[in-house]
Write a protein that holds these residues in place. Structure first.
Motif, PDB file in Angstrom:
ATOM      1  N   ARG A 113       0.830  -1.205   0.000  1.00  0.00           N
ATOM      2  CA  ARG A 113       0.000   0.000   0.000  1.00  0.00           C
ATOM      3  C   ARG A 113       0.865   1.256   0.000  1.00  0.00           C
ATOM      4  NH1 ARG A 113      -4.807   1.253   4.438  1.00  0.00           N
ATOM      5  NH2 ARG A 113      -5.362   3.333   3.635  1.00  0.00           N
ATOM      6  N   ALA A 114       2.001   1.201   0.702  1.00  0.00           N
ATOM      7  CA  ALA A 114       2.899   2.361   0.764  1.00  0.00           C
ATOM      8  C   ALA A 114       3.435   2.710  -0.622  1.00  0.00           C
ATOM      9  CB  ALA A 114       4.052   2.066   1.718  1.00  0.00           C
ATOM     10  N   ILE A 115       3.749   1.686  -1.439  1.00  0.00           N
ATOM     11  CA  ILE A 115       4.222   1.940  -2.803  1.00  0.00           C
ATOM     12  C   ILE A 115       3.097   2.515  -3.655  1.00  0.00           C
ATOM     13  CG2 ILE A 115       5.080   0.859  -4.924  1.00  0.00           C
ATOM     14  CD1 ILE A 115       6.590  -1.153  -3.211  1.00  0.00           C
ATOM     15  N   LEU A 116       1.919   1.907  -3.558  1.00  0.00           N
ATOM     16  CA  LEU A 116       0.768   2.358  -4.350  1.00  0.00           C
ATOM     17  C   LEU A 116       0.376   3.794  -4.020  1.00  0.00           C
ATOM     18  CD1 LEU A 116      -1.428  -0.890  -4.208  1.00  0.00           C
ATOM     19  CD2 LEU A 116       0.027  -0.111  -6.085  1.00  0.00           C
ATOM     20  N   GLU A 117       0.573   4.195  -2.774  1.00  0.00           N
ATOM     21  CA  GLU A 117       0.232   5.555  -2.340  1.00  0.00           C
ATOM     22  C   GLU A 117       1.391   6.535  -2.529  1.00  0.00           C
ATOM     23  OE1 GLU A 117      -1.098   5.076   1.669  1.00  0.00           O
ATOM     24  OE2 GLU A 117      -3.028   4.173   1.079  1.00  0.00           O
ATOM     25  N   ASN A 118       2.484   6.067  -3.135  1.00  0.00           N
ATOM     26  CA  ASN A 118       3.633   6.902  -3.466  1.00  0.00           C
ATOM     27  C   ASN A 118       4.177   7.659  -2.247  1.00  0.00           C
ATOM     28  OD1 ASN A 118       5.579   7.992  -5.209  1.00  0.00           O
ATOM     29  ND2 ASN A 118       4.340   9.843  -5.568  1.00  0.00           N
ATOM     30  N   ARG A 119       4.420   6.910  -1.185  1.00  0.00           N
ATOM     31  CA  ARG A 119       5.025   7.506   0.018  1.00  0.00           C
ATOM     32  C   ARG A 119       6.267   6.732   0.451  1.00  0.00           C
ATOM     33  NH1 ARG A 119       2.771   4.590   4.371  1.00  0.00           N
ATOM     34  NH2 ARG A 119       0.886   3.418   3.814  1.00  0.00           N
ATOM     35  N   VAL A 120       6.994   6.246  -0.562  1.00  0.00           N
ATOM     36  CA  VAL A 120       8.228   5.489  -0.326  1.00  0.00           C
ATOM     37  C   VAL A 120       9.358   6.115  -1.139  1.00  0.00           C
ATOM     38  CG1 VAL A 120       9.362   3.256  -0.499  1.00  0.00           C
ATOM     39  CG2 VAL A 120       6.924   3.369   0.016  1.00  0.00           C
ATOM     40  N   VAL A 260       9.507  -6.325   7.871  1.00  0.00           N
ATOM     41  CA  VAL A 260       9.419  -4.964   7.308  1.00  0.00           C
ATOM     42  C   VAL A 260       8.023  -4.745   6.729  1.00  0.00           C
ATOM     43  CG1 VAL A 260      10.436  -3.329   5.675  1.00  0.00           C
ATOM     44  CG2 VAL A 260      11.889  -5.062   6.760  1.00  0.00           C
ATOM     45  N   GLN A 261       7.537  -5.731   6.003  1.00  0.00           N
ATOM     46  CA  GLN A 261       6.209  -5.629   5.391  1.00  0.00           C
ATOM     47  C   GLN A 261       5.106  -5.559   6.446  1.00  0.00           C
ATOM     48  OE1 GLN A 261       5.849  -8.813   2.500  1.00  0.00           O
ATOM     49  NE2 GLN A 261       7.781  -8.282   1.506  1.00  0.00           N
ATOM     50  N   TYR A 262       5.264  -6.335   7.507  1.00  0.00           N
ATOM     51  CA  TYR A 262       4.263  -6.321   8.579  1.00  0.00           C
ATOM     52  C   TYR A 262       4.235  -4.965   9.270  1.00  0.00           C
ATOM     53  CZ  TYR A 262       1.835  -7.401  12.916  1.00  0.00           C
ATOM     54  OH  TYR A 262       0.955  -7.375  13.972  1.00  0.00           O
ATOM     55  N   CYS A 263       5.396  -4.436   9.558  1.00  0.00           N
ATOM     56  CA  CYS A 263       5.486  -3.134  10.224  1.00  0.00           C
ATOM     57  C   CYS A 263       4.857  -2.041   9.349  1.00  0.00           C
ATOM     58  CB  CYS A 263       6.957  -2.812  10.490  1.00  0.00           C
ATOM     59  SG  CYS A 263       7.261  -1.879  11.990  1.00  0.00           S
ATOM     60  N   THR A 264       5.123  -2.112   8.058  1.00  0.00           N
ATOM     61  CA  THR A 264       4.542  -1.139   7.120  1.00  0.00           C
ATOM     62  C   THR A 264       3.030  -1.271   7.078  1.00  0.00           C
ATOM     63  OG1 THR A 264       6.556  -1.250   5.772  1.00  0.00           O
ATOM     64  CG2 THR A 264       4.610  -0.305   4.738  1.00  0.00           C
ATOM     65  N   SER A 265       2.543  -2.510   7.115  1.00  0.00           N
ATOM     66  CA  SER A 265       1.089  -2.741   7.067  1.00  0.00           C
ATOM     67  C   SER A 265       0.376  -2.195   8.305  1.00  0.00           C
ATOM     68  CB  SER A 265       0.792  -4.236   6.933  1.00  0.00           C
ATOM     69  OG  SER A 265       1.056  -4.922   8.151  1.00  0.00           O
ATOM     70  N   GLN A 266       1.125  -1.994   9.383  1.00  0.00           N
ATOM     71  CA  GLN A 266       0.562  -1.443  10.610  1.00  0.00           C
ATOM     72  C   GLN A 266       0.560   0.089  10.620  1.00  0.00           C
ATOM     73  OE1 GLN A 266      -0.838  -3.591  13.123  1.00  0.00           O
ATOM     74  NE2 GLN A 266      -0.605  -4.801  11.254  1.00  0.00           N
ATOM     75  N   GLY A 267       0.946   0.666   9.478  1.00  0.00           N
ATOM     76  CA  GLY A 267       0.893   2.119   9.329  1.00  0.00           C
ATOM     77  C   GLY A 267       2.064   2.870   9.920  1.00  0.00           C
ATOM     78  N   LEU A 268       3.184   2.184  10.182  1.00  0.00           N
ATOM     79  CA  LEU A 268       4.338   2.843  10.784  1.00  0.00           C
ATOM     80  C   LEU A 268       5.288   3.411   9.732  1.00  0.00           C
ATOM     81  CD1 LEU A 268       5.189   0.225  13.546  1.00  0.00           C
ATOM     82  CD2 LEU A 268       4.253   2.502  13.913  1.00  0.00           C
ATOM     83  N   GLU A 269       5.850   4.554  10.036  1.00  0.00           N
ATOM     84  CA  GLU A 269       6.977   5.055   9.263  1.00  0.00           C
ATOM     85  C   GLU A 269       8.193   4.226   9.638  1.00  0.00           C
ATOM     86  OE1 GLU A 269       6.720   9.702   8.270  1.00  0.00           O
ATOM     87  OE2 GLU A 269       6.918   9.293  10.404  1.00  0.00           O
ATOM     88  N   LEU A 270       9.119   4.065   8.702  1.00  0.00           N
ATOM     89  CA  LEU A 270      10.325   3.299   9.027  1.00  0.00           C
ATOM     90  C   LEU A 270      11.428   3.576   8.026  1.00  0.00           C
ATOM     91  CD1 LEU A 270      10.609   0.665   6.871  1.00  0.00           C
ATOM     92  CD2 LEU A 270       8.636  -0.109   8.193  1.00  0.00           C
ATOM     93  N   VAL A 293      10.004   4.695   4.348  1.00  0.00           N
ATOM     94  CA  VAL A 293       8.548   4.586   4.253  1.00  0.00           C
ATOM     95  C   VAL A 293       7.947   5.698   5.102  1.00  0.00           C
ATOM     96  CG1 VAL A 293       6.518   3.151   4.687  1.00  0.00           C
ATOM     97  CG2 VAL A 293       8.654   2.093   3.903  1.00  0.00           C
ATOM     98  N   LEU A 294       7.176   6.573   4.462  1.00  0.00           N
ATOM     99  CA  LEU A 294       6.608   7.743   5.131  1.00  0.00           C
ATOM    100  C   LEU A 294       5.121   7.528   5.403  1.00  0.00           C
ATOM    101  CD1 LEU A 294       8.267  10.376   2.767  1.00  0.00           C
ATOM    102  CD2 LEU A 294       9.192   9.429   4.896  1.00  0.00           C
ATOM    103  N   LYS A 295       4.584   8.311   6.312  1.00  0.00           N
ATOM    104  CA  LYS A 295       3.153   8.199   6.614  1.00  0.00           C
ATOM    105  C   LYS A 295       2.303   8.896   5.570  1.00  0.00           C
ATOM    106  CE  LYS A 295       2.449   7.252  11.482  1.00  0.00           C
ATOM    107  NZ  LYS A 295       1.798   7.680  12.734  1.00  0.00           N
ATOM    108  N   HIS A 296       2.849   9.998   5.015  1.00  0.00           N
ATOM    109  CA  HIS A 296       2.073  10.802   4.076  1.00  0.00           C
ATOM    110  C   HIS A 296       2.899  11.125   2.832  1.00  0.00           C
ATOM    111  CE1 HIS A 296      -0.771  11.266   7.340  1.00  0.00           C
ATOM    112  NE2 HIS A 296       0.185  11.759   8.107  1.00  0.00           N
ATOM    113  N   ASN A 297       2.253  11.087   1.700  1.00  0.00           N
ATOM    114  CA  ASN A 297       2.897  11.421   0.432  1.00  0.00           C
ATOM    115  C   ASN A 297       3.416  12.863   0.421  1.00  0.00           C
ATOM    116  OD1 ASN A 297       2.071  12.920  -2.337  1.00  0.00           O
ATOM    117  ND2 ASN A 297       3.124  10.981  -2.763  1.00  0.00           N
TER     118      ASN A 297
END
Length: 432
Positions: A113-120, A260-270, A293-297
C-alpha cells in the motif's frame, strides 16, 4: 607566551617530535579501537598452524572454503560488459532508478500500500554501511526540524560492532542497548526486549534485524514480531530495519522481509537499510539501498531533497556496476527463479552444516544442549561459548571466532567439521 608544546631541544626538534615546533593537524588524533574481524584476520595470516580455522568472516564460503560467486551473476556480468546500450556515465545521486524500484519491491512487496500511495523513497548507496549512515543522517535532520528528537538510538545486544560508530559519526551520541540474546538459554528473550523498549523515551529509534540477525543468527517468531511491532506503535518509537542478506536466511525474498512488510502494514513510518552484496556475491562492489517509508505522500519531496543534499556531501554518486546486475536479475522472472534456486542451495547447505555440527557435538557428549544451532538461520550462529572458551579455542586450537562466541556457519565444511566439533568439546570440558 611560553607553551610546553613548542619547547625545542638543542637540535631544534619540539618535545612532541615535530621539527620547528609546529603541531601537525593529526598530532592529537585518538587511536580508535580495532574492529574484531580485521584483527582476527591479521592474526590468522601470521598463524603457521596447518589446521587453523577462520570462522569470523562475513562472506559466504563454499565447501572449498572460498568466497562464492553465483553462476547467474557471472553470466549477467558478462552480458552487461558487451551491452552496447550501456554507456560509461555517472548515475543519479540517488542511484539507478530501476535498481531502487526493484530493491523497494523486494523489501515491501509489489502490492504494498505504501508503494501504491507513493510515500516510499529508495536511495542506492555504496554498500550496507552507507545505507545505515544515510539513514542516521536523515533521522538527525528529519527530527531536528522541530527539535522534537533527543537522538536516542537502541541497538540489540549483541549487534554488529560497527553500528554504534556509524550513528556516532552522524552526530548521534545517545546510543543504548536493548536485551536481545540470552546466553544461558541460548535464545531470544522477548520478555527482556519488551522490558527494555518499554523504558525507551518516545521517538527513540529502535534498530531491528529483519532476518538472519548478526551475529547470533536468531530471529523473532511472527508472534514475537507482532508483540514488538505493537509495542513500537504504542510507545511511539521509530523502527530502523536492517536487511543485509535478504533470502540468505530462508531462501525466500518475501519471507525474509516479512517483518518490514508487517510493520509497514501497521501504518508505521520506518527506515530499512538493505544490502545486495551478500545475496548476489557482489562483495567487492558494495551494493546497498536505503528505504524510507513515510506516513504521508506530502512528505516525500522534502525527504527526497534532504536525501539528495546529504548524498552530495557523503559520496556524490553510487557506483553503477553491481546495481545493474541486481536490477537485471530482479526485473526478469526467469532470472529471479534461477537466482533463488542458487540461493536456496546455499541456505540448504548452511542448514545441513548446522545439523551435522549439532550431531557431532551430541556424539562427543559435549556438555549442554545444542538445539539452538539448528533453530537459528542465515550464515551466523551464536554458539553460547563464553569469552574464556573462545580464548581457549584461539590459543590452543587456532580457531578464530568472535569474542561473543558467534561464528560464520558457512566456513565449516567437510574438511574441518570434525576438528571444530572436537575443539568445542575440549573448550567446554577443559574449562569445567
Amino acid at each position: 607566551m611560553n607553551r610546553p608544546d613548542s619547547s625545542l631541544d638543542e637540535k631544534g626538534v619540539s618535545q612532541n617530535g615535530d621539527p620547528g615546533g609546529h603541531l601537525t593537524p593529526l598530532t592529537h588524533t585518538h587511536t580508535a579501537a580495532a574492529t574484531p574481524e580485521p584483527t582476527l584476520l591479521s592474526a590468522l595470516k601470521k598463524d603457521a598452524e596447518v589446521k587453523k580455522v577462520f570462522l569470523a568472516g562475513k562472506e559466504y564460503y563454499s565447501e572449498e572454503g572460498k568466497t562464492f560467486e553465483l553462476r547467474l551473476v557471472g553470466k549477467i556480468k558478462q552480458q552487461l560488459s558487451t551491452d552496447p546500450t550501456l554507456r560509461p556515465e555517472y548515475p543519479s545521486s540517488l542511484g539507478l532508478e530501476e535498481f531502487t524500484r526493484r530493491a523497494t519491491e523486494v523489501a515491501l512487496g509489489k502490492s504494498s500500500r505504501a508503494i501504491l500511495e507513493n510515500r516510499v523513497l529508495g536511495v542506492q548507496t555504496p554498500g550496507f554501511t552507507a545505507a545505515v549512515r544515510l539513514g542516521a543522517e536523515l533521522l538527525k535532520h528529519w527530527y531536528n526540524v522541530n527539535a522534537a528528537w533527543c537522538g536516542t538510538v537502541y541497538l540489540s545486544s549483541p549487534c554488529d560492532d560497527s553500528l554504534a560508530s556509524i550513528f556516532q559519526a552522524a552526530g548521534i551520541q545517545d546510543i543504548r542497548e536493548y536485551y536481545y540474546w540470552d546466553d544461558k538459554q541460548r535464545c531470544i528473550c522477548l520478555e527482556k526486549i519488551v522490558e527494555d523498549l518499554e523504558r525507551a523515551p518516545e521517538k527513540s529509534v529502535v534498530v531491528l534485524s529483519a532476518s538472519a540477525h548478526y551475529p547470533t543468527g536468531a530471529d523473532p517468531s511472527p508472534n514475537q514480531w507482532s508483540a514488538i511491532t505493537q509495542l513500537i506503535k504504542r510507545r511511539r518509537l521509530f523502527p530502523f530495519f536492517l536487511l543485509p542478506a535478504q533470502a540468505f536466511c530462508s531462501g525466500d525474498l518475501e519471507r525474509d522481509a516479512w517483518p518490514v512488510q508487517y510493520c509497514t502494514s501497521q501504518g508505521l513510518e520506518l527506515l530499512c537499510a538493505q544490502s545486495f552484496s551478500h545475496c548476489f556475491g557482489l562483495y567487492g562492489e558494495a551494493v546497498g539501498h536505503l528505504l524510507c517509508v513515510l506516513k504521508h505522500n506530502s512528505l516525500l519531496l522534502s525527504v527526497h531533497l534532504q536525501a539528495d543534499k546529504l548524498v552530495q556531501s557523503l559520496w556524490a554518486q553510487p557506483s553503477a556496476g553491481g546495481a545493474h546486475v541486481v536490477a537485471t536479475v530482479l526485473s526478469n522472472s526467469a532470472h529471479i527463479a534461477e537466482w533463488q534456486g542458487e540461493v536456496q542451495r546455499i541456505v540448504e547447505r548452511c542448514l545441513l552444516i548446522r545439523a551435522i555440527l549439532r550431531e557431532k557435538l551430541r556424539l562427543l557428549g559435549t556438555p549442554g544442549r545444542w538445539d539452538h544451532l539448528t533453530q537459528q538461520g542465515g550464515l551466523f550462529s551464536c554458539t553460547g561459548l563464553n569469552g574464556q572458551q573462545v580464548e581457549f579455542l584461539l590459543n590452543s586450537r587456532h580457531m578464530y571466532l568472535l569474542s561473543s562466541g558467534c561464528l560464520n556457519v558457512s566456513a565449516i565444511n567437510g574438511g574441518n567439521v570434525d576438528y571444530i566439533a572436537q575443539s568445542i568439546h575440549l573448550a567446554l570440558t577443559t574449562s569445567l
